[in-house]
Design an enzyme around this catalytic site. Structure first.
Site, PDB file in Angstrom:
ATOM      1  N   ARG A  36     -29.935   9.707   1.900  1.00  0.00           N
ATOM      2  CA  ARG A  36     -31.343   9.923   1.577  1.00  0.00           C
ATOM      3  C   ARG A  36     -32.174  10.170   2.833  1.00  0.00           C
ATOM      4  O   ARG A  36     -33.171  10.884   2.790  1.00  0.00           O
ATOM      5  CB  ARG A  36     -31.895   8.706   0.832  1.00  0.00           C
ATOM      6  CG  ARG A  36     -31.312   8.500  -0.550  1.00  0.00           C
ATOM      7  CD  ARG A  36     -31.951   7.327  -1.247  1.00  0.00           C
ATOM      8  NE  ARG A  36     -33.378   7.569  -1.484  1.00  0.00           N
ATOM      9  CZ  ARG A  36     -34.194   6.665  -2.025  1.00  0.00           C
ATOM     10  NH1 ARG A  36     -33.736   5.477  -2.366  1.00  0.00           N
ATOM     11  NH2 ARG A  36     -35.470   6.956  -2.208  1.00  0.00           N
ATOM     12  N   LYS A  43     -27.299   3.490   8.723  1.00  0.00           N
ATOM     13  CA  LYS A  43     -26.405   4.178   7.787  1.00  0.00           C
ATOM     14  C   LYS A  43     -25.679   5.338   8.456  1.00  0.00           C
ATOM     15  O   LYS A  43     -24.474   5.532   8.259  1.00  0.00           O
ATOM     16  CB  LYS A  43     -27.208   4.657   6.576  1.00  0.00           C
ATOM     17  CG  LYS A  43     -27.782   3.507   5.755  1.00  0.00           C
ATOM     18  CD  LYS A  43     -28.610   4.006   4.589  1.00  0.00           C
ATOM     19  CE  LYS A  43     -29.148   2.833   3.784  1.00  0.00           C
ATOM     20  NZ  LYS A  43     -29.984   3.274   2.647  1.00  0.00           N
ATOM     21  N   VAL A  83     -21.316   9.964  -6.379  1.00  0.00           N
ATOM     22  CA  VAL A  83     -21.338   8.497  -6.351  1.00  0.00           C
ATOM     23  C   VAL A  83     -22.758   7.955  -6.394  1.00  0.00           C
ATOM     24  O   VAL A  83     -23.001   6.860  -6.895  1.00  0.00           O
ATOM     25  CB  VAL A  83     -20.611   7.970  -5.091  1.00  0.00           C
ATOM     26  CG1 VAL A  83     -20.418   6.457  -5.168  1.00  0.00           C
ATOM     27  CG2 VAL A  83     -19.249   8.654  -4.917  1.00  0.00           C
ATOM     28  N   THR A  85     -26.463   6.900  -7.224  1.00  0.00           N
ATOM     29  CA  THR A  85     -27.169   6.606  -8.465  1.00  0.00           C
ATOM     30  C   THR A  85     -28.468   5.887  -8.130  1.00  0.00           C
ATOM     31  O   THR A  85     -28.491   5.031  -7.242  1.00  0.00           O
ATOM     32  CB  THR A  85     -26.307   5.743  -9.408  1.00  0.00           C
ATOM     33  OG1 THR A  85     -26.923   5.676 -10.693  1.00  0.00           O
ATOM     34  CG2 THR A  85     -26.121   4.339  -8.878  1.00  0.00           C
ATOM     35  N   LYS A 173     -26.824   5.001 -16.735  1.00  0.00           N
ATOM     36  CA  LYS A 173     -25.396   5.281 -16.565  1.00  0.00           C
ATOM     37  C   LYS A 173     -24.785   5.899 -17.824  1.00  0.00           C
ATOM     38  O   LYS A 173     -23.908   6.771 -17.739  1.00  0.00           O
ATOM     39  CB  LYS A 173     -24.636   4.008 -16.183  1.00  0.00           C
ATOM     40  CG  LYS A 173     -25.057   3.390 -14.852  1.00  0.00           C
ATOM     41  CD  LYS A 173     -24.982   4.367 -13.691  1.00  0.00           C
ATOM     42  CE  LYS A 173     -23.572   4.699 -13.261  1.00  0.00           C
ATOM     43  NZ  LYS A 173     -23.544   5.551 -12.047  1.00  0.00           N
TER      44      LYS A 173
END
Length: 340
Positions: A36, A43, A83, A85, A173
């Site tokens: 992001r 990260k 991956v 979400t 989901k």
């Protein structure tokens, strides 16, 4: 194949995605990884610390809430692992909730996979919460939990939701997985194969610098994590028992589905064990007497639910970790982080 193959992984800094990327790099794949915020040094630094990252890792800034960003990352790739979400809604966005955001992001990613012309298979990291074996009326369970189970998205299960977050996550989901599976239908355009891997409660160690939330939930019997215990209780009430999966098995299952030389598509439950709260509590009582096990949520389900999924193993996948190994590695991870 590995030496010339490019793959894309969304949500690169997450618990599952970071280990998946590390494994893909070790196997020789070139990885397009999305984050992001490329200015987040913690990260970015984690991903760049992996062996082979200097030559084989390309970082892209992309956000579910601004899904056009994913096109450059997907371009030229043969396989895409979706991956990422959304977990916490951004109220200032154009979407009303995380379900709408997740669906819009997945629609864009599927579109870019088809547009690229190189993507053979799209693998979506789903959750077992989309496969509740509860009956449509919310009363009682089906006989087994397997890939034929779909969580009823009606008011019959409303009494189970402890808060709006759980409801939003379950809706997100379930709705997103249904859409992703529809992208693999021939009538919806093209030869793109779509696999959804519905992961259980994921435990084990981590490459991150903190204890992952799902690990904290798995050891909540022996901590003061009341929210974690409530989450485990909810999973048992919602699914009959608690499906457990080791993060290493989860990542290997993703790679297995990618490397399958035969056609593979559809949904696959991914968990090596199906246990009750009481079985988890008894494990900690037996093997970790130095801790006081909270018995508040240790009652087992009244119905002895069965795990009926063998689809992934029928394809040839082999799990390496059972429930004991998963829970033991959760304890090791949390101790290493200084949280236990």
């Amino acid at each position: 194949m590995e030496a010339r193959c490019k793959v894309c992984v969304t949500g690169a800094s997450g618990y599952i995605a970071s280990l998946l990327i590390n494994k893909l790099l070790a196997k020789g794949y070139t990885v397009h990884a999305t984050l992001r915020d490329l200015k987040d040094e913690s990260k970015v630094g984690l991903l760049k610390s992996f062996p082979q990252s200097q030559d084989k890792l390309v970082l892209f800034q992309a956000d579910i809430y601004n899904s056009v960003d994913f096109e450059p990352a997907i371009k030229g790739c043969e396989f895409v692992f979706h991956v990422a979400t959304p977990l916490i809604h951004e109220p200032a966005s154009q979407f009303k909730d995380i379900t709408e955001a997740s669906l819009a992001g997945s629609e864009s990613i599927a579109m870019y996979c088809k547009k690229a012309g190189t993507v053979k298979r799209l693998i979506y990291t789903g959750s077992v919460v989309s496969a509740s074996p509860r009956r449509v009326d919310g009363i009682g369970f089906n006989d087994v939990m397997d890939e034929t189970c779909w969580t009823p998205l009606n008011d019959s299960l409303a009494y189970l939701y402890h808060d709006a977050y759980l409801k939003d996550y379950i809706y997100s989901k379930t709705v997103t997985e249904k859409y992703m599976l529809s992208c693999g239908n021939n009538e919806n355009g093209g030869r793109l194969e779509v696999v959804t891997l519905l992961c259980g409660a994921v435990g084990g160690d981590t490459l991150q610098s903190f204890t992952p939330g799902s690990v904290a939930i798995c050891i909540s019997h022996i901590t003061e994590n009341a929210m974690g215990r409530k989450s485990l209780q909810f999973v048992q009430e919602f699914l009959g028992k608690i499906p457990l999966a080791h993060v290493d098995d989860v990542c290997e299952a993703h790679i297995f589905c990618m490397e399958s030389t035969s056609s593979i598509n559809g949904r696959f439950l991914c968990a090596s064990s199906y246990v009750s709260l009481k079985e988890i509590a008894n494990h900690y009582v037996l093997h970790y007497p130095e801790f006081t096990v909270n018995q508040e949520y240790a009652d087992g389900p009244k119905k002895d639910m069965k795990w009926g999924s063998t689809k992934l193993c029928d394809k040839g996948f082999v799990y390496k970790y059972d429930a004991k190994m998963i829970l033991d590695d959760c304890v090791k991870c949390t101790r290493r982080m200084g949280d236990l």
